[in-house]
Design an enzyme around this catalytic site. Structure first.
Site, PDB file in Angstrom:
ATOM      1  CD  GLU A   4     -43.637   9.974  68.842  1.00  0.00           C
ATOM      2  OE1 GLU A   4     -42.447  10.141  69.150  1.00  0.00           O
ATOM      3  OE2 GLU A   4     -44.253  10.709  68.023  1.00  0.00           O
ATOM      4  CG  ASP A  27     -36.607  10.836  69.576  1.00  0.00           C
ATOM      5  OD1 ASP A  27     -37.666  11.350  69.173  1.00  0.00           O
ATOM      6  OD2 ASP A  27     -36.239   9.703  69.241  1.00  0.00           O
TER       7      ASP A  27
END
Length: 463
Positions: free
Chosen positions: A141, A330
Site C-alpha cells: 500500500e 479503509d
C-alpha cells in the site's frame, strides 16, 4: 473548425471572453456537433448556468479555457479542452497558487526529506522504502502510494528507488501459488511478514508503472505493469493460484483467494488505464470492470449517509472479518476514489450523490472539535456491545486527518452540485496540519493525495 478569443479577462480560474468560431470544410460534421454539444454541457456545469455556443455568424460571450479549441484534430482537441475544464484547481478558491505550491513543497519535505524527523520515506543505497509507522512495517500500500506521489511530482529517481525495493524484497518467490504478486507486508530490513498479497497495492503498482512508461518513456515499466495485470486477471486458469479480479463480475477482491471485496479497492479510473495501455486481450475485461466498479460504489454505499463498510460481500453488504464491517479506516478512501475518478473520467452514473451525502453527513463536525465516533453505514455510532473483535472497531475515529482529507477530495465532485458545501470542506482542509508521531503514515498519505488532487497536480496526462 477554428476558434479565436476576440476579447478576454482573467478570473480566478478561467477566462471570460468572446470566442469567434469558424468551420473548416474538411472537419467531420458529426464530430463537430458532438464536440460542441459536450463542450456546451461542460461549460454549463462549470458556470452553474446555461451557456450558449454560437457559430461564426453569431458570437457569444462564454467562459473558455486558453487551450487551443481548434477541432481540425477533431476529438483529440475536444478531449484536451475537457481535461482542462475538469482539472478544477479547487484550492485556488481558498489560497493563491504561491501558497499552494509552498504547502506542497513543505508536505513533501516533511514526509520524504531525509533530514525530516517526521519522514516516512527512508533511502538505502539505490533503494528506498516507506514505513507504516503505526505498525512498523513496509506495505505494498505505502510503497505504491509513494510511487504514485513520485510520478505525480516528476521524481523518477525516487520512483526507481521504491520500485527496486519492492522487486528485491516483496516479490513472491517462484513456485508459490502467489507467484506474480507481491508480499503485502515486510519488515524494514526486507524480511517477509507474510507470503500473500493485498490487491490494492498491485492496483496502484500497475497504474503507476503504466503512467511512468508514458511520462518518462521507459518501456520496461510498462512491460512490468502488463505482466502484473496478466497475473491479476488470468492467474488460476492453469490451477496456479487465484486471480485478483473475480472473473464472473470483474470485482477486485480483498484478497485473491476469498470471494469478497473492499469498496475502497474499486478504482475505475485505473481500470481505464489498464484497458488503454495494458494487455490488448484484456481491454474489454477492464472496460467492463470500470463500469462495474462505479456500480459497486452505488451498491455498497448507504443511500442516505454515503458511508461504505471496510469489507463487503459481492452484494455490497458489510462483511465482518476481525471487526472490519463499519465505516472505518479503509472505507475513508472510497469517496476520495470517487473524487479522483470524477476528475479523470467524469462519468456520472449517480455516484455524485454518494459524495454529496457523505459531505452532508459529516458537515456538523466541521463546526466543533469533538472526537468523531466510528459509524455504522446507516449513520448510527458504534456501541461498545457491537464491537465484534476484542476492542475493535474502536469507538472513535483513529485517523481523523485521513478522514477529513478524503472528505475534502469529494469536493472535486460536489463543487458541481453544491458549491457552498464543497467550499466549506476546502476551507477546512486548507487549515489542517500534518499528523505528527507514531500514526502519521496513513493520515499524511491520504492528506497528500487530497492536496495533489485539489491543487490540480494529480494527473494522468502531461504535456
Amino acid at each position: 473548425m477554428k476558434s479565436q478569443i476576440v476579447s478576454q479577462k482573467q478570473t480566478s480560474m478561467l477566462i471570460s471572453g468572446v470566442v469567434k468560431i469558424t468551420y473548416d470544410k474538411k472537419d467531420d460534421e458529426a464530430i463537430i456537433k458532438y464536440a460542441l454539444l459536450n463542450l456546451k454541457n461542460d461549460l454549463t456545469n462549470v458556470l452553474g448556468e446555461e451557456v450558449i455556443l454560437a457559430t461564426a455568424s453569431k458570437n457569444s460571450k462564454i467562459i473558455v479555457s486558453t487551450i487551443d479549441t481548434s477541432l481540425a484534430k477533431s476529438q483529440k482537441n475536444y478531449e484536451l479542452l475537457r481535461e482542462a475544464l475538469n482539472k478544477k484547481e479547487q484550492l485556488l478558491k481558498v489560497a493563491p497558487k504561491e501558497e499552494i505550491d509552498k504547502k506542497l513543497e513543505h508536505v513533501f519535505e516533511t514526509l520524504f526529506g531525509q533530514e525530516s524527523s517526521e519522514r516516512i520515506y527512508f533511502e538505502e543505497g539505490d533503494m528506498a522504502y516507506i514505513v507504516d509507522t503505526g505498525n512498523d512495517d513496509v506495505r505494498t500500500e505505502g510503497m505504491s502510494y509513494g510511487m504514485m506521489i513520485a510520478l505525480q511530482l516528476d521524481k523518477p529517481e525516487m520512483f526507481s528507488r521504491l520500485w527496486k525495493w519492492v522487486k528485491t524484497y516483496m516479490t513472491v518467490p517462484k513456485g508459490h501459488e502467489n507467484e506474480g504478486y507481491f508480499i503485502w507486508s515486510c519488515a524494514p530490513n526486507g524480511q517477509a511478514n507474510s507470503d500473500g498479497p493485498a490487491p490494492d497495492g498491485e492496483e496502484y503498482f500497475a497504474a503507476t508503472l503504466l503512467l511512468a512508461e508514458k511520462r518518462w518513456k521507459i518501456k520496461e515499466y510498462g512491460d512490468e505493469a502488463r505482466a502484473l495485470l496478466h497475473a491479476m486477471v488470468h492467474k488460476g486458469e492453469n490451477h496456479d493460484g487465484y486471480p485478483m479480479f473475480e472473473p464472473e463480475n470483474t470485482y477486485i477482491k480483498f484478497v485473491a483467494h476469498l470471494h469478497m471485496t473492499d469498496p475502497s479497492y474499486h478504482l475505475p479510473h485505473f481500470y481505464q488505464l489498464y484497458a488503454r495501455y495494458g494487455n490488448p486481450e484484456d481491454s474489454a475485461f477492464f472496460l467492463k470492470a470500470e463500469e462495474e466498479a462505479r456500480k459497486f460504489w452505488l451498491k455498497s454505499a448507504n443511500a442516505k449517509t454515503g458511508l461504505t463498510p471496510e469489507y463487503t460481500d459481492y452484494e455490497g453488504k458489510p462483511y465482518d472479518i476481525d471487526g472490519h464491517w463499519t465505516f472505518f479506516s479503509d472505507a475513508y478512501r472510497t469517496v476520495a476514489n470517487i473524487g479522483l475518478d470524477w476528475l479523470w473520467e467524469h462519468k456520472e452514473i449517480g455516484q455524485s450523490q454518494i459524495a454529496l451525502n457523505i459531505q452532508k453527513f459529516f458537515e456538523p463536525y466541521l463546526e466543533n472539535d469533538e472526537e468523531i465516533p466510528v459509524f455504522k453505514i446507516d449513520g448510527q455510532p458504534l456501541r461498545k456491545e457491537e464491537q465484534t473483535a476484542e476492542g475493535f472497531p474502536p469507538l472513535k475515529v483513529h485517523h481523523p486527518l485521513g478522514l477529513w482529507s478524503t472528505l475534502a477530495q469529494a469536493s472535486l465532485v460536489t463543487n458541481e452540485f453544491d458549491s457552498t458545501l464543497a467550499l466549506k470542506y476546502l476551507k477546512y482542509f486548507w487549515n489542517l496540519k500534518l499528523r505528527r508521531g507514531k500514526y502519521r503514515y496513513y493520515d499524511n498519505l491520504l492528506y497528500f493525495f487530497a492536496l495533489l488532487a485539489l491543487s490540480g497536480n494529480y494527473q494522468k496526462e502531461w504535456s
